[in-house]
Design an enzyme around this catalytic site. Structure first.
Site, short mmCIF file in Angstrom:
data_model
loop_
_atom_site.label_atom_id
_atom_site.label_comp_id
_atom_site.label_asym_id
_atom_site.label_seq_id
_atom_site.Cartn_x
_atom_site.Cartn_y
_atom_site.Cartn_z
N LYS A 1 -1.34 38.17 -35.73
CA LYS A 1 -0.15 37.79 -35.01
C LYS A 1 0.87 38.92 -35.20
O LYS A 1 1.82 38.71 -34.54
CB LYS A 1 0.53 36.58 -35.40
CG LYS A 1 -0.46 35.18 -35.13
CD LYS A 1 0.25 33.92 -35.69
CE LYS A 1 1.39 33.64 -34.79
NZ LYS A 1 2.08 32.21 -35.51
N ASN B 1 8.40 26.77 -39.48
CA ASN B 1 7.94 28.03 -39.65
C ASN B 1 6.46 27.97 -40.29
O ASN B 1 6.37 27.75 -41.63
CB ASN B 1 8.61 28.80 -40.70
CG ASN B 1 9.94 28.98 -39.78
OD1 ASN B 1 10.36 29.98 -39.12
ND2 ASN B 1 10.96 27.87 -39.90
N TYR C 1 10.99 32.10 -24.80
CA TYR C 1 9.92 31.24 -25.54
C TYR C 1 10.48 30.00 -25.50
O TYR C 1 9.64 28.89 -25.31
CB TYR C 1 9.53 32.10 -26.69
CG TYR C 1 8.71 31.19 -27.84
CD1 TYR C 1 7.31 31.07 -27.65
CD2 TYR C 1 9.32 30.41 -28.69
CE1 TYR C 1 6.63 30.12 -28.24
CE2 TYR C 1 8.49 29.66 -29.53
CZ TYR C 1 7.20 29.62 -29.27
OH TYR C 1 6.44 28.65 -30.16
#
Length: 235
Positions: free
Chosen positions: A116, A107, A81
């Protein structure tokens, strides 16, 4: 094959002055490297090339994962990622120059993240626990940024004449215990053996790397207070 209609995408880019590129596989533990690069890098490359063709500005959702496990510049986290976001960021910056803005989200938390799952914010996950949270040991610190500030950063980037890569956070690292205290949630700790490999123990956005003219408006306390209004209404 990936389900993208490039004729339709090209037509939309052609008609747009700005493209907000927010989509990606956000699962930082996603094991399929080729799949991660196909969705997060290859798609971005093709989109950026269309933006160059039609002289379109791009605001790209990058990531604090582009910093290392201790929050330092130089090498992204050792995950597919992180590398997919870092590579796309670099490509867009070189290809589009001042018409490219990469926003390194730290964040992010806030309304409409329920879908999510395990990649939702720690604020949401702790809230959903309802009785007692389980935290990583060692009091790692993260820079938590409220989604309303992120939206404003994107809008500001769209109408700015500045290109480049910028941090989107508060500039103030906080630990997970702070979240529990704000939510009045008791907590315990996992063992050291349960901490994932390459876990990012510290993140802090650099205020000197904020997009010129943008500053966050929400602290962790005021952001969670605003978020709770949404969560309490939703339940």
């Amino acid at each position: 094959d990936v389900p993208w209609d490039w004729e339709d995408i090209e037509e939309k880019v052609k008609k747009s002055s700005v493209v907000f590129h927010q989509g990606a596989i956000t699962d930082t533990l996603y094991a399929d490297f080729d799949g991660m690069m196909e969705y997060n890098f290859n798609f971005s490359v093709r989109l950026f090339e269309l933006a160059k063709k039609y002289w379109t500005r791009v605001v790209y959702a990058s990531s604090a994962g582009c910093y290392d496990a201790n929050g330092n510049e130089g090498s992204p986290l050792a995950t597919s990622y992180a590398w997919s976001k870092y590579a796309a960021e670099k490509y867009g910056k070189v290809l589009l120059g001042e018409r490219f803005v990469g926003l390194r989200y730290f964040n992010v938390y806030g309304p409409h993240e329920e879908h999510k799952g395990k990649m939702s914010s720690m604020i949401y996950q702790i809230y959903k626990k309802g009785n007692k949270a389980t935290l990583f040991p060692g009091k790692p610190k993260r820079d938590f940024v409220y989604v309303k500030d992120v939206v404003k950063a994107n809008i500001h980037a769209a109408f700015s004449n500045v290109g480049g890569v910028f941090d989107v956070g508060t500039g103030i690292p906080r630990n997970f215990e702070d979240i529990c205290d704000i939510l009045h949630m008791p907590f315990s700790y996992l063992s050291e053996e349960e901490v994932p490999t390459f876990y990012q123990k510290f993140t802090q956005a650099d205020s000197s790397k904020f997009l010129p003219g943008w500053t966050p408006q929400f602290t962790l306390e005021s952001g969670i207070k605003d978020y709770l209004e949404y969560l309490n209404e939703a339940t």
